[in-house]
Scaffold this motif. Structure first.
Motif, PDB file in Angstrom:
ATOM      1  N   LEU A 138      17.273 -22.667  -1.561  1.00  0.00           N
ATOM      2  CA  LEU A 138      17.719 -21.358  -1.080  1.00  0.00           C
ATOM      3  C   LEU A 138      19.203 -21.188  -1.353  1.00  0.00           C
ATOM      4  O   LEU A 138      19.992 -22.099  -1.120  1.00  0.00           O
ATOM      5  CB  LEU A 138      17.454 -21.243   0.423  1.00  0.00           C
ATOM      6  N   ASP A 139      19.577 -20.009  -1.871  1.00  0.00           N
ATOM      7  CA  ASP A 139      20.993 -19.786  -2.172  1.00  0.00           C
ATOM      8  C   ASP A 139      21.805 -19.741  -0.876  1.00  0.00           C
ATOM      9  O   ASP A 139      21.354 -19.250   0.148  1.00  0.00           O
ATOM     10  CB  ASP A 139      21.188 -18.492  -2.992  1.00  0.00           C
TER      11      ASP A 139
ATOM     12  N   GLY B  55      23.794  -8.306  -1.705  1.00  0.00           N
ATOM     13  CA  GLY B  55      23.677  -8.284  -0.254  1.00  0.00           C
ATOM     14  C   GLY B  55      22.519  -7.426   0.219  1.00  0.00           C
ATOM     15  O   GLY B  55      21.799  -7.790   1.149  1.00  0.00           O
ATOM     16  N   ALA B  56      22.309  -6.290  -0.426  1.00  0.00           N
ATOM     17  CA  ALA B  56      21.199  -5.407  -0.046  1.00  0.00           C
ATOM     18  C   ALA B  56      19.856  -6.111  -0.230  1.00  0.00           C
ATOM     19  O   ALA B  56      18.943  -5.978   0.578  1.00  0.00           O
ATOM     20  CB  ALA B  56      21.246  -4.132  -0.889  1.00  0.00           C
ATOM     21  N   ARG B  57      19.756  -6.885  -1.287  1.00  0.00           N
ATOM     22  CA  ARG B  57      18.513  -7.624  -1.535  1.00  0.00           C
ATOM     23  C   ARG B  57      18.282  -8.686  -0.460  1.00  0.00           C
ATOM     24  O   ARG B  57      17.163  -8.897  -0.010  1.00  0.00           O
ATOM     25  CB  ARG B  57      18.575  -8.274  -2.916  1.00  0.00           C
ATOM     26  N   ILE B  58      19.355  -9.368  -0.038  1.00  0.00           N
ATOM     27  CA  ILE B  58      19.239 -10.377   1.021  1.00  0.00           C
ATOM     28  C   ILE B  58      18.735  -9.731   2.303  1.00  0.00           C
ATOM     29  O   ILE B  58      17.852 -10.262   2.986  1.00  0.00           O
ATOM     30  CB  ILE B  58      20.594 -11.082   1.264  1.00  0.00           C
ATOM     31  N   GLU B 143      10.733 -18.569  -1.100  1.00  0.00           N
ATOM     32  CA  GLU B 143       9.701 -17.987  -1.974  1.00  0.00           C
ATOM     33  C   GLU B 143       9.964 -16.499  -2.198  1.00  0.00           C
ATOM     34  O   GLU B 143       9.873 -15.996  -3.323  1.00  0.00           O
ATOM     35  CB  GLU B 143       8.350 -18.178  -1.286  1.00  0.00           C
ATOM     36  N   ILE B 144      10.309 -15.799  -1.125  1.00  0.00           N
ATOM     37  CA  ILE B 144      10.593 -14.357  -1.236  1.00  0.00           C
ATOM     38  C   ILE B 144      11.801 -14.141  -2.149  1.00  0.00           C
ATOM     39  O   ILE B 144      11.808 -13.256  -3.000  1.00  0.00           O
ATOM     40  CB  ILE B 144      10.864 -13.744   0.162  1.00  0.00           C
ATOM     41  N   ARG B 145      12.831 -14.984  -1.976  1.00  0.00           N
ATOM     42  CA  ARG B 145      14.063 -14.839  -2.770  1.00  0.00           C
ATOM     43  C   ARG B 145      13.792 -15.098  -4.239  1.00  0.00           C
ATOM     44  O   ARG B 145      14.455 -14.548  -5.108  1.00  0.00           O
ATOM     45  CB  ARG B 145      15.130 -15.820  -2.251  1.00  0.00           C
ATOM     46  N   SER B 146      12.822 -15.970  -4.524  1.00  0.00           N
ATOM     47  CA  SER B 146      12.539 -16.301  -5.928  1.00  0.00           C
ATOM     48  C   SER B 146      11.793 -15.181  -6.631  1.00  0.00           C
ATOM     49  O   SER B 146      11.661 -15.196  -7.853  1.00  0.00           O
ATOM     50  CB  SER B 146      11.717 -17.592  -6.012  1.00  0.00           C
TER      51      SER B 146
END
Lengths: 227, 222
Positions: A138-139, B55-58, B143-146
């Motif tokens: 995770l980043d 940031g919006a994506r996070i 997983e979501i971030r990938s």
């Protein structure tokens, strides 16, 4: 009234050695001052913009962390509330029934089951709400964004942003003073040009003095930005 | 007389050459410094834009985790825990009560199975839901971030800002090298005022111009 050229108003006179050297020195000082003040103005402008960029990114950071942490906190609160409601419901159920054996027995059994489920559900909620150390894949930014716990941590980001804005204001002042000083240096250069045309004499010496004073004021102006 | 005049003209030309070179150096270096500085400024603005998108994506991913996946997993766990507890109570009961309790437990378990089939967090296994931890949520978050688009994954606002800072620093240093032109102007002006020292002053001025050009070249190459 008739127009008069500057050569007629202040006729040229021969330039003695001292006047020529003084004029040459002032021309050189003007050139060096222009270069130095140009650097000061450019550098101050660069640092001001850098501070504004930092402040802008700090603001984005604050909002991302607040917006990304809130869902986790709300989930935790909602899950605790759900677990607690299950327990409250379980406790209230038998009270509402009369003394009829089968319904009362069923109600007690279901309530007992719900009490047990509620207790374990609260434990599960705590386990799901506990954030582990940074996962390997995770980043860092995403991991840090969801970990904001309270106002104190947000205040630290606000403080950093405020410091960046203050820094920007300081460099902005220096840049403005340097620009004003450059203007004075440009005026000095013009005055020296007229002094060269006028030559030595009362007018020429006055022009040299004015140009020199203008250069001094320019440097005082630039220096006041550091006070 | 004519030779002295020629020599004087040549010295004047050398001074003019010196001043011309100093002015040209200052103009060229200043113009290039402005271009580089402008490029650095553009990179800083790009870093801000990328920062906002990143940031919006996070925020969006965190919402998906804690407003969609985690609540569904928690609800599956609730049904499964109730089913387990009701089964335990059914064993202690008898007759109709036991049958009703077993039926209710089965209903809870079926609901948990149906709900779990739509949850990426528990992946159709309700028993997994009752042992969920923060580490499981972080795995799901990873997983979501990938799943971000390659374009979004390639965003690196810190690197872009650092590159912009390097270019701005280069621009500032280039402007500083124009000081050499200023010194050359001083020496050229003094060369005009002091005829006896004209050759020495002119040569010193040309050295200053050369040094300025070398310094500017060093700044650009480094």
């Amino acid at each position: 009234m008739q127009e008069m050229e500057i050569e007629a108003a202040a006729p040229s006179s021969r330039m003695g050695r001292r006047f020529r050297v003084a004029l040459a020195l002032l021309v050189g000082v003007v050139a060096i001052s222009a270069a130095a003040l140009a650097w000061l103005e450019t550098n101050s402008g660069r640092q001001e913009e850098s501070a504004f960029v930092n402040a802008s990114r700090n603001a984005t950071d604050a909002f991302v962390k607040i917006a990304a942490s809130q869902p986790r906190l709300y989930f935790q609160l909602a899950a605790i509330r759900e677990s607690t409601l299950l327990d409250a419901q379980a406790t209230a159920r038998p009270v509402e029934l009369g003394n009829d054996p089968l319904p009362f027995q069923l109600s007690l059994s279901v309530s007992s089951a719900d009490n047990e489920a509620s207790r374990r559900l609260l434990g599960l909620t705590e386990a799901m709400s506990t954030l582990p150390d940074l996962p390997a894949d995770l980043d860092t930014r995403a991991s840090e964004a969801i970990r904001l716990e309270g106002q104190e941590e947000a205040d630290q980001i606000y403080a950093a942003q405020a410091a960046a804005l203050e820094n920007a204001a300081q460099h902005g002042t220096r840049q403005e003073r340097a620009m004003f000083a450059l203007g004075l240096v440009a005026i000095s250069a013009s005055i020296l040009g007229i002094a060269g045309l006028t030559g030595e004499g009362r007018a020429g010496r006055a022009l040299l003095g004015t140009a020199g004073a203008s250069i001094v004021v320019a440097w005082l102006s630039a220096g006041s930005g550091f006070a | 007389m004519v030779d002295a005049q020629d020599e004087s003209d040549q010295r004047d030309l050398r001074v003019v050459l010196l001043l011309g070179c100093a002015a040209a150096l200052a103009a060229v270096v200043g113009a290039y410094a402005a271009i580089v500085g402008d490029r650095g400024s553009d990179r800083w603005h790009q870093a801000i834009r990328e920062d906002i998108r990143h940031g919006a994506r996070i925020v969006s991913d965190a919402r998906q985790l804690y407003q969609e996946d985690a609540p569904v997993g928690h609800r599956v766990a609730e049904y499964e825990l109730r089913a387990n507890a009701l089964e335990g109570e059914a064993k202690d009961a008898a007759g109709a009560a036991a049958a009703i309790l077993e039926a209710e437990a089965e209903a809870q378990r079926n609901t948990a199975e149906v709900l779990s089939s739509s949850s990426p967090l528990v992946e159709g296994d309700p028993k997994h839901a009752i042992s969920l931890t923060g580490a499981d949520l972080m795995d799901r978050f990873t997983e979501i971030r990938s799943e971000v688009s390659p374009e979004l994954a390639a965003l690196a606002p810190d690197e872009v800002e650092a590159k912009g800072s390097d270019e701005q620093r280069e621009s500032s240093l280039l402007v500083a090298t124009t000081l050499a032109s200023g010194i050359a102007f001083l020496l050229g002006a003094l060369a005009e005022a002091l005829p006896r020292s004209r050759r020495r002053l002119t040569n010193a001025g040309l050295v200053a111009v050369g040094a300025g050009a070398v310094l500017a070249g060093l700044v650009v190459s480094i």
